[in-house]
Motif scaffolding. Sequence first.
Motif, PDB file in Angstrom:
ATOM      1  N   THR A  14       0.854  -1.191   0.000  1.00 33.84           N
ATOM      2  CA  THR A  14       0.000   0.000   0.000  1.00 33.84           C
ATOM      3  C   THR A  14       0.891   1.243   0.000  1.00 33.84           C
ATOM      4  O   THR A  14       2.105   1.151   0.163  1.00 33.84           O
ATOM      5  CB  THR A  14      -0.921   0.034   1.233  1.00 33.84           C
ATOM      6  OG1 THR A  14      -0.114   0.010   2.426  1.00 33.84           O
ATOM      7  CG2 THR A  14      -1.868  -1.156   1.238  1.00 33.84           C
ATOM      8  N   ASP A  15       0.278   2.400  -0.169  1.00 29.65           N
ATOM      9  CA  ASP A  15       0.983   3.682  -0.113  1.00 29.65           C
ATOM     10  C   ASP A  15       2.174   3.705  -1.077  1.00 29.65           C
ATOM     11  O   ASP A  15       3.318   4.002  -0.699  1.00 29.65           O
ATOM     12  CB  ASP A  15       1.453   3.961   1.319  1.00 29.65           C
ATOM     13  CG  ASP A  15       1.883   5.423   1.514  1.00 29.65           C
ATOM     14  OD1 ASP A  15       1.384   6.276   0.765  1.00 29.65           O
ATOM     15  OD2 ASP A  15       2.731   5.685   2.391  1.00 29.65           O
ATOM     16  N   LEU A  16       1.889   3.387  -2.343  1.00 27.66           N
ATOM     17  CA  LEU A  16       2.937   3.301  -3.352  1.00 27.66           C
ATOM     18  C   LEU A  16       3.157   4.638  -4.050  1.00 27.66           C
ATOM     19  O   LEU A  16       2.267   5.485  -4.115  1.00 27.66           O
ATOM     20  CB  LEU A  16       2.573   2.238  -4.386  1.00 27.66           C
ATOM     21  CG  LEU A  16       2.409   0.811  -3.856  1.00 27.66           C
ATOM     22  CD1 LEU A  16       1.973  -0.123  -4.974  1.00 27.66           C
ATOM     23  CD2 LEU A  16       3.711   0.322  -3.216  1.00 27.66           C
ATOM     24  N   THR A  17       4.333   4.807  -4.624  1.00 30.65           N
ATOM     25  CA  THR A  17       4.655   6.007  -5.395  1.00 30.65           C
ATOM     26  C   THR A  17       3.864   5.999  -6.704  1.00 30.65           C
ATOM     27  O   THR A  17       3.885   4.998  -7.432  1.00 30.65           O
ATOM     28  CB  THR A  17       6.154   6.042  -5.725  1.00 30.65           C
ATOM     29  OG1 THR A  17       6.899   6.083  -4.503  1.00 30.65           O
ATOM     30  CG2 THR A  17       6.505   7.251  -6.588  1.00 30.65           C
ATOM     31  N   PRO A  18       3.160   7.076  -7.048  1.00 31.95           N
ATOM     32  CA  PRO A  18       2.479   7.130  -8.347  1.00 31.95           C
ATOM     33  C   PRO A  18       3.492   7.110  -9.492  1.00 31.95           C
ATOM     34  O   PRO A  18       4.544   7.745  -9.398  1.00 31.95           O
ATOM     35  CB  PRO A  18       1.717   8.462  -8.303  1.00 31.95           C
ATOM     36  CG  PRO A  18       1.675   8.853  -6.862  1.00 31.95           C
ATOM     37  CD  PRO A  18       2.906   8.278  -6.235  1.00 31.95           C
TER      38      PRO A  18
END
Length: 410
Positions: A14-18
């Motif tokens: 989760t909370d990945l770099t776009p």
Amino acid sequence: MSAPVTGCRLAELTDLTPLSATTTCPDPAGAYARLRETWGQVAPIELVPGVPAWLVIGYREIRAVVRDELRFSRNSGLWSPLRDGRVGPDSGLLPIMAPRENAYFSDGAKHRRLRAPLYDGLAGLSEQRTARLIRATCDRLIDRLPVEGPIDLVASYAAQVPMLTVAGLFGIAPDLGERLQACVIALFGSGDDAQALFGEMQTILTGIISAHRAAPAADLTTAFLDHPNHHNDAEVLASMLLTLGAGWETTQVWIAQTLRIMLTDSRFDAQVRGGHLGIDDALDHVLWTDPPMANQPTRWATSDTVLASQHIARGDALILGLAAANTDPWAGAQDRIDTGNRAHLAFGIGLHACPAQRVSRLIARTAVETVLHRLPDARLAVPAAEVPLHPSPWTRGPAHLPVTATRTRS
């Protein structure tokens, strides 16, 4: 420095770099370096909220992926988020990632069959005739620039040269070419308007195909229609969409990026204008340091596998980080002007390497040469830091390039 995080699965993260953060930031090399430091040569990213993918940023790893279509296919029907509904029918990702009946989304024998019309059609073009068309287009656009006030070298020139050239090669009228350009920009933006404008693009090209069926001409549209490897008009349409979309967008960004670097890097500009650096070497330098197709879609895993110690699940999407691979320390990061080196990955490699390299280079070279000749004193009209970038997760280039310049005679 801690070791990269490996052994991960996309479904667990989760909370990945776009992905767009690598193309819209001022320092893409730094962004890729941070991903490499955190994750290694294969990093998880987010295409849009809720839709993850792998970004392959290692030079050797990209070569391994593109040479192994048994493990990494072009068939987007494998894509897990598409199959399970996380990518809906209105997603802006679909125009550039949904299955198409063209060479780009095919493997094996089908790929070879559908690639042949592209290769044969482009190879059949007269280089002298094409060069005359490009030169005339460049001069005509320069002649139309305003005499006073800033000139936007993207909107008024870099975006127009490949648009008018490719439209001419397909026998498409300039007014329709301008409309198709707007559609291609939306396609690579992968935004909310991508689906609607992609549909409009298909409608325009379907009309062009019908007109050429009734009245064949000496152009690429007729060459595509007459090629025995195209089994129906739907395949002709798919090949036209591929040629226009991929060739058009990347060539205009290539031109714009080269002009931007000349206008913002005095050393580079002086070497080009002084003749110490040839135009082709300058263009290759841009392909190393800031290639137009920064992140290339897509390969899909055909089965569970491992790549650079990351666990790739069947149906995972792998984006090829071409710009990242060019900065891979293993490949010798290109922080200098290195003439004659064309080992960059900007055109792709392997069976799916760009078939239009010769034509796109001819367009880009002529466009840059014409600016040097016709706008010799061109200077940025805004600080370099204020040059805006296209909001695309795939390509990286200036959205506008305002300059002041004195126009000379052709």
